[in-house]
Design an enzyme around this catalytic site. Structure first.
Site: not given
Ligand code: HEM
Ligand code: SF4
Length: 573
Positions: A83, A152, A216, A218, A437, A443, A482, A486
């Protein structure tokens, strides 16, 4: 409490394993230099993967291939996601070209424009990681702190030159991003062959300390009336207050966050709460102090309770403001009036204040790739080769071509025409305001499809809207694989959160301007049930809605779901 040194800030029980990994990592170095050289496996050990996140990367495997490889007794098809930190989603045309080149050379030939205005590249093999990061670095791009327990990528309303305030706000997002970066030299040593710090015990992290944040963190800045950054989903949300056409300061909202865990009602999405107004010049100081409060009081024992929202909710907003005021030595002023009308993007050509142009167009789920029928990636490369302005990644996974001169506009229009780039006017309003997402196949946390499935579901919803006579109604629809959230699905008017293969929890009633969380409507439903449930609701909406009433407001007025007034009652039906 002092803010230097290697002290651990542990509350509420023994530290989690990640806290141990951080403290032993020697400021995020761990054993990464060696494990990245190890050619026996395409993967890395779990401890190092925890640290990789602070360097902007996750180890993943292609889940489509998992079973077959297991059958063949092969290790999973390990690969890395990187990223790239781009505050406010800014990239020069040259940087765009480098990202495009790297995606082909080392990645899976696609780019993902994320919901937080960053780039993601998928499918990078371990042996190519260092080269990839070095080539990014040559183009002044890095992935420091793009993931991990730190601040972030800082977001802001990206439409450049829409007003002088947008330009000012962009500068603040850059400054916040820079000033809150970790200070460790680890990234340079591991990836850029930087000189090793001789005695790292001398190194300090003045803001973070040696264990960084509990989770994290934000930050996002919105310029009303657009709430495109979903300012209430951020740990710190800043709302620009404009006086006499100039940026005066910001209203400050604290403790937003989207994630939760299925089956644990002590976890929930939460909206940021407004605590006051600050003059612009205090922005960095206030953000720093808030982050340090979370550093000192956040839960370091159980990671799922560690976000700032839980720190605040368990102690109360008054506690937080008291703590902040005492650390600052002065008090925030009263919140100033503001109004949001939308959390989406504004598409098409917009004339900027400096007589230049911006063009915002729709990139479905932020995925930039070429298919047989749609050469989006090639078209954007052609544009980058002649574009004299900049690129801005939007918070809704779309793309803005910014600062376009009139002469350049003609050339860009010709490329748009040649490659038949999505004309926003030809997409339904429903599709233009949808978001998913990444989810499968990369993921590791995904329970159900999102990016690969939502487009076809939207096509079916378009059919339902037609049946109901709702034509081009805009309804914010979001899907995540999930409950981590995200793609901010808990803020959608229609939201889906993956439960298992082909099954989703269905939520209704989020606010059109990102001001209200949704409420669960049906649990664990597949496509047929989703369509069967939605059809009569849309028919009622068509008949009973009031003038200008948004879908999310209607389902509450009609008693279809109760309003979620605070994250703490998100699960109460
Ligand atoms: C326990 C909470 C979270 C975990 C463990 C987590 C984990 C991850 C993982 C593993 C990815 C990579 C997926 C891939 O590219 O294959 C991802 C993508 C992403 N996450 Fe999270 N995430 C969490 C919560 C959030 C939240 C609440 C946000 C913002 C509202 C966020 C923003 C993003 C963004 C911007 C991406 C990039 C992909 C996209 O735009 O769809 N994440 N996250
Ligand atoms: S919402 Fe869940 S499934 Fe989607 S990118 Fe984030 S961690 Fe992965």
């Amino acid at each position: 409490m002092t803010s230097t040194t290697k002290s651990v800030h542990i509350k509420d029980g023994p530290p989690s394993d990640v806290e141990e990994i951080k403290i032993e990592s020697d400021y995020l170095r761990g054993n990464l230099i060696n494990t990245m050289k190890d050619s026996l496996s395409a993967g890395i050990p779990d401890d190092d993967n925890r640290l990789m996140k602070f360097h902007g990367s996750y180890l993943q495997d292609d889940r489509d291939l998992r079973n077959e490889r297991q059958r063949q007794k092969l290790e999973p098809a390990y690969q890395f996601m990187i990223r790239v930190r781009t505050p406010a989603g800014f990239a020069t045309p040259k940087q765009w070209l480098v990202m495009d080149e790297l995606a082909h050379k080392y990645g899976n030939g696609t780019l993902k424009l994320t919901t937080r205005q960053a780039f993601q590249m998928h499918g990078i093999l371990k042996w190519n990681m260092k080269k990839n990061i070095q080539e990014m670095n040559d183009a002044l791009l890095d992935s420091i702190a793009a993931c991990g327990d730190v601040n972030r990528n800082v977001m802001c309303s990206p439409n450049p030159n829409e007003s002088p305030v947008h330009a000012e706000v962009y500068e603040w997002s850059k400054k916040l991003s820079e000033d809150l970066l970790p200070q460790t030299n680890a990234y340079h040593e591991i990836w850029l062959d930087g000189e090793k710090v001789v005695d790292s015990t001398e190194e300090t992290e003045p803001i973070y300390g040696a264990t960084y944040l509990p989770r994290k963190f934000k930050i996002g800045i919105a310029v009303p009336p657009m709430n495109d950054v979903d300012v209430f989903s951020q740990d710190i949300g800043l709302i620009a207050i404009v006086e006499d056409g100039k940026l005066a300061g910001f209203n400050v909202a604290v403790g937003g966050g989207m994630g939760m865990a299925h089956g644990d009602e002590q976890t929930y999405p939460q909206l940021g709460r407004l605590i006051g107004y600050i003059p612009a010049e205090q922005t960095v100081e206030v953000a720093k102090q808030l982050m340090m409060i979370q550093r000192d009081y956040g839960n370091r024992s159980v990671r799922k309770y560690a976000r700032f929202k839980y720190t605040i909710d368990s102690r109360g907003l008054d506690w937080l403001t008291g703590e902040l005021h005492s650390r600052l030595g002065w008090e925030l002023e009263e919140v100033r009036p503001y109004h949001f009308d939308h959390n989406g993007d504004r598409y098409g050509w917009v004339k900027a204040v400096n007589n230049r142009w911006n063009y915002t167009f729709f990139v479905e789920n932020g995925r930039v790739r070429d298919t047989d029928s749609y050469k989006l990636m090639t078209a954007l490369r052609k544009i980058a080769e002649i574009h004299t302005g900049d690129f801005r990644l939007s918070p809704n996974q779309n793309l803005v071509l910014g600062d376009v001169t009139s002469a350049n506009k003609k050339e860009i229009e010709a490329i748009i025409e040649t490659y038949q780039l999505e004309n926003p006017a030809e997409q339904s309003a429903l599709r233009r305001s949808s978001m998913a997402c990444v989810s499968l196949p990369t993921c590791g946390l995904a329970m159900a499809e999102a990016e690969r499935y939502l487009p076809s579901l939207i096509t079916k919803f378009e059919g339902l809207l037609d049946e109901a006579g709702l034509g081009d109604q805009e309804i914010i629809t979001r899907m995540t694989g999930c409950p981590n959230g995200c793609a901010r699905s808990a803020l959608a008017e229609i939201g889906f959160i993956g439960k298992g293969p082909g099954k989703y929890n269905m939520y209704l009633g989020g606010g059109f301007a990102g001001e209200r969380l949704s409420k669960i409507y049906r649990e664990n439903v597949g496509e047929k049930e989703i369509l069967d449930e939605l059809r009569p609701i849309l028919n009622r909406y068509a008949k009973e809605r009031e003038q200008g009433e948004h879908f999310g407001d209607f389902v509450i007025r009609a008693g279809i779901v109760a309003a979620t007034t605070d994250g703490t009652n998100f699960h109460k039906v």
